[in-house]
Write a protein that holds these residues in place. Sequence first.
Motif, PDB file in Angstrom:
ATOM      1  N   GLU A 174      -5.773   9.991  17.913  1.00 26.22           N
ATOM      2  CA  GLU A 174      -6.186   8.792  18.664  1.00 26.22           C
ATOM      3  C   GLU A 174      -6.297   7.595  17.720  1.00 26.22           C
ATOM      4  O   GLU A 174      -6.132   6.460  18.103  1.00 26.22           O
ATOM      5  N   SER A 175      -6.634   7.882  16.465  1.00 26.28           N
ATOM      6  CA  SER A 175      -6.606   6.852  15.429  1.00 26.28           C
ATOM      7  C   SER A 175      -5.580   7.333  14.404  1.00 26.28           C
ATOM      8  O   SER A 175      -5.842   8.298  13.692  1.00 26.28           O
ATOM      9  N   PRO A 176      -4.407   6.691  14.363  1.00 30.50           N
ATOM     10  CA  PRO A 176      -3.314   7.258  13.578  1.00 30.50           C
ATOM     11  C   PRO A 176      -3.688   7.583  12.129  1.00 30.50           C
ATOM     12  O   PRO A 176      -3.200   8.567  11.564  1.00 30.50           O
ATOM     13  N   GLY A 177      -4.592   6.778  11.533  1.00 32.48           N
ATOM     14  CA  GLY A 177      -4.968   7.005  10.136  1.00 32.48           C
ATOM     15  C   GLY A 177      -5.557   8.385   9.894  1.00 32.48           C
ATOM     16  O   GLY A 177      -5.510   8.921   8.792  1.00 32.48           O
ATOM     17  N   MET A 178      -6.133   8.987  10.935  1.00 31.02           N
ATOM     18  CA  MET A 178      -6.814  10.269  10.783  1.00 31.02           C
ATOM     19  C   MET A 178      -5.861  11.439  10.538  1.00 31.02           C
ATOM     20  O   MET A 178      -6.291  12.531  10.207  1.00 31.02           O
ATOM     21  N   ILE A 182     -11.840  -0.806  19.191  1.00 29.82           N
ATOM     22  CA  ILE A 182     -10.447  -0.742  19.661  1.00 29.82           C
ATOM     23  C   ILE A 182     -10.379  -1.291  21.086  1.00 29.82           C
ATOM     24  O   ILE A 182     -11.091  -0.810  21.975  1.00 29.82           O
ATOM     25  N   ILE A 206     -15.365   3.300  13.578  1.00 30.65           N
ATOM     26  CA  ILE A 206     -14.402   2.819  14.591  1.00 30.65           C
ATOM     27  C   ILE A 206     -14.724   3.462  15.939  1.00 30.65           C
ATOM     28  O   ILE A 206     -14.835   4.690  16.030  1.00 30.65           O
ATOM     29  N   LYS A 232       0.808  -1.226   0.000  1.00 28.03           N
ATOM     30  CA  LYS A 232       0.000   0.000   0.000  1.00 28.03           C
ATOM     31  C   LYS A 232       0.836   1.268   0.000  1.00 28.03           C
ATOM     32  O   LYS A 232       0.321   2.348  -0.276  1.00 28.03           O
ATOM     33  N   ALA A 249      -7.360  -3.154  16.776  1.00 26.12           N
ATOM     34  CA  ALA A 249      -8.685  -2.894  16.206  1.00 26.12           C
ATOM     35  C   ALA A 249      -9.277  -4.214  15.713  1.00 26.12           C
ATOM     36  O   ALA A 249      -8.622  -4.952  14.987  1.00 26.12           O
ATOM     37  N   ASN A 262       0.647   3.400  11.103  1.00 21.48           N
ATOM     38  CA  ASN A 262      -0.804   3.396  10.900  1.00 21.48           C
ATOM     39  C   ASN A 262      -1.302   1.954  10.999  1.00 21.48           C
ATOM     40  O   ASN A 262      -1.171   1.178  10.065  1.00 21.48           O
ATOM     41  N   PRO A 263      -1.874   1.575  12.168  1.00 24.25           N
ATOM     42  CA  PRO A 263      -2.152   0.160  12.450  1.00 24.25           C
ATOM     43  C   PRO A 263      -3.241  -0.442  11.570  1.00 24.25           C
ATOM     44  O   PRO A 263      -4.006   0.269  10.917  1.00 24.25           O
ATOM     45  N   ARG A 292     -13.711   7.056  14.032  1.00 28.49           N
ATOM     46  CA  ARG A 292     -13.994   7.235  12.596  1.00 28.49           C
ATOM     47  C   ARG A 292     -15.474   6.963  12.369  1.00 28.49           C
ATOM     48  O   ARG A 292     -15.956   5.887  12.734  1.00 28.49           O
ATOM     49  N   GLU A 310     -15.724   3.104   4.799  1.00 34.58           N
ATOM     50  CA  GLU A 310     -15.138   2.170   5.747  1.00 34.58           C
ATOM     51  C   GLU A 310     -15.948   2.122   7.046  1.00 34.58           C
ATOM     52  O   GLU A 310     -16.756   2.999   7.322  1.00 34.58           O
ATOM     53  N   ALA A 357      -6.433  -6.398   7.667  1.00 34.60           N
ATOM     54  CA  ALA A 357      -6.767  -5.855   6.349  1.00 34.60           C
ATOM     55  C   ALA A 357      -7.138  -4.385   6.419  1.00 34.60           C
ATOM     56  O   ALA A 357      -8.198  -4.033   6.944  1.00 34.60           O
TER      57      ALA A 357
HETATM   58  P1  AMP Z   1      -8.215   1.298   6.890  1.00 35.36           P
HETATM   59  O1  AMP Z   1      -8.553  -0.096   7.221  1.00 35.36           O
HETATM   60  O2  AMP Z   1      -7.218   1.507   5.828  1.00 35.36           O
HETATM   61  O3  AMP Z   1      -9.446   2.069   6.631  1.00 35.36           O
HETATM   62  O4  AMP Z   1      -7.525   1.885   8.172  1.00 35.36           O
HETATM   63  C1  AMP Z   1      -7.739   1.382   9.457  1.00 35.36           C
HETATM   64  C2  AMP Z   1      -8.023   2.500  10.400  1.00 35.36           C
HETATM   65  O5  AMP Z   1      -8.098   1.952  11.710  1.00 35.36           O
HETATM   66  C3  AMP Z   1      -6.925   3.548  10.416  1.00 35.36           C
HETATM   67  O6  AMP Z   1      -7.515   4.834  10.440  1.00 35.36           O
HETATM   68  C4  AMP Z   1      -6.191   3.237  11.699  1.00 35.36           C
HETATM   69  O7  AMP Z   1      -5.575   4.368  12.228  1.00 35.36           O
HETATM   70  C5  AMP Z   1      -7.329   2.716  12.587  1.00 35.36           C
HETATM   71  N1  AMP Z   1      -6.803   1.834  13.641  1.00 35.36           N
HETATM   72  C6  AMP Z   1      -6.327   0.578  13.505  1.00 35.36           C
HETATM   73  N2  AMP Z   1      -5.871   0.095  14.695  1.00 35.36           N
HETATM   74  C7  AMP Z   1      -6.081   1.074  15.609  1.00 35.36           C
HETATM   75  C8  AMP Z   1      -5.826   1.197  17.004  1.00 35.36           C
HETATM   76  N3  AMP Z   1      -5.260   0.203  17.701  1.00 35.36           N
HETATM   77  N4  AMP Z   1      -6.167   2.363  17.608  1.00 35.36           N
HETATM   78  C9  AMP Z   1      -6.751   3.371  16.918  1.00 35.36           C
HETATM   79  N5  AMP Z   1      -7.002   3.313  15.580  1.00 35.36           N
HETATM   80  C10 AMP Z   1      -6.682   2.189  14.931  1.00 35.36           C
END
Ligand code: AMP
Length: 351
Positions: free
Chosen positions: A231-235, A102, A185, A59, A121, A65-66, A198, A182, A143
């Motif tokens: 708090e959610s690294p993806g953000m 989470i 969360i 990717k 997660a 980004n977990p 999310r 998606e 995934a």
């Molecule tokens: P995606 O599956 O690509 O939509 O991304 C997964 C999302 O879940 C991302 O925004 C991650 O930051 C979030 N996420 C996954 N594991 C954790 C965790 N342990 N704590 C907070 N956010 C998480």
Amino acid sequence: MNTEILKIVGDVTADSAGLRRAANIIKRGGLVVFPTETVYGLGADATNAEAADKIYSAKGRPADNPLIIHVARPEDAEPYAVLGDMYYRLAEAFMPGPLTVILTARDTVPSKTRGGLPTVAVRCPSSKIARELISLSGVPIAAPSANLSGSPSPTSARHVIDDMMGRVDMIIDGGDADIGVESTIVRINPDDTLTLLRPGKITPSELSALGAKVDISDAVLDKLPEGQVAESPGMKYRHYAPKAPVVLLDGDLEKIVKYIINDEKAGHNKAALCYTEDMEELSHRLPEVYLFDLGSRSDALERAHRLFGSLREADKHSFDIIYAPLPEKCGVDLALYNRMIRAAAHKIIKL
Ligand code: AMP
Ligand code: MG
């Protein structure tokens, strides 16, 4: 790498040999893209750090980004996370389905899968193909969405093929994703309150109907101040962005039309995402602007279903700019708001 495409039409049992092949790839530490009810996922054995590492490489995803781990039944998460009463209440109400929770991780989940966090997660998808693949694999499947990092999430096999051909061992084509954004969360806090990290199809009011207090993380609605930990690294990452800049317009239709006509510095090749109800009027008033039908103003689920496809479609033209109406911040629209402010790199114009 050679990528096999496995098309499954209708009942999953129709291609059990293909799914067994897919499960063997997962067991051997390979990568399989599979459909879920939200968006397509890029899967690997969540308990295998090397396999999880391949997801990040395929990717181009930042290592902090977990990944979400997917299980076939809610209770199957027991060996991997500390599941309490609130988890089972959420599971009873929303699983299998588009909810990710989470939880405190057990050390059976490698740090690589968790992006170095002490939490993990967990999600139990409702897609039959996804659940069958997880069951046959015998391990939870990590995934993330199966797009290149930064691009809109894939909601059809075509989108996946565009991004992932040659980067994964297999792509399972299960048709269009039902929901198109998606999962929701939520984090379960020590006092059993919930924090929405999310937004998705499952809304804050559906979550509070369980009797839990739900608060919304700052990163859902706003850009985080420089230096603040997400708090959610993806953000914190640039996300969902097509190549052309996206501008969100906050005002009524009249003001939006005037703004687009007068926006001379934007270049000539303009596009706009608009509500179905406005398509005809706008095609007369903005004849030079390429219009995308976002779906009905009164049907946020339809708009969620179409959003990422429209953003990807926009990439096939070389637009100078893409305008879109700013969604509301409630119900399923909250999910659209959250994705669109990222697609627009937080550029909102108040009209
Ligand atoms: P995606 O599956 O690509 O939509 O991304 C997964 C999302 O879940 C991302 O925004 C991650 O930051 C979030 N996420 C996954 N594991 C954790 C965790 N342990 N704590 C907070 N956010 C998480
Ligand atoms: Mg993603």
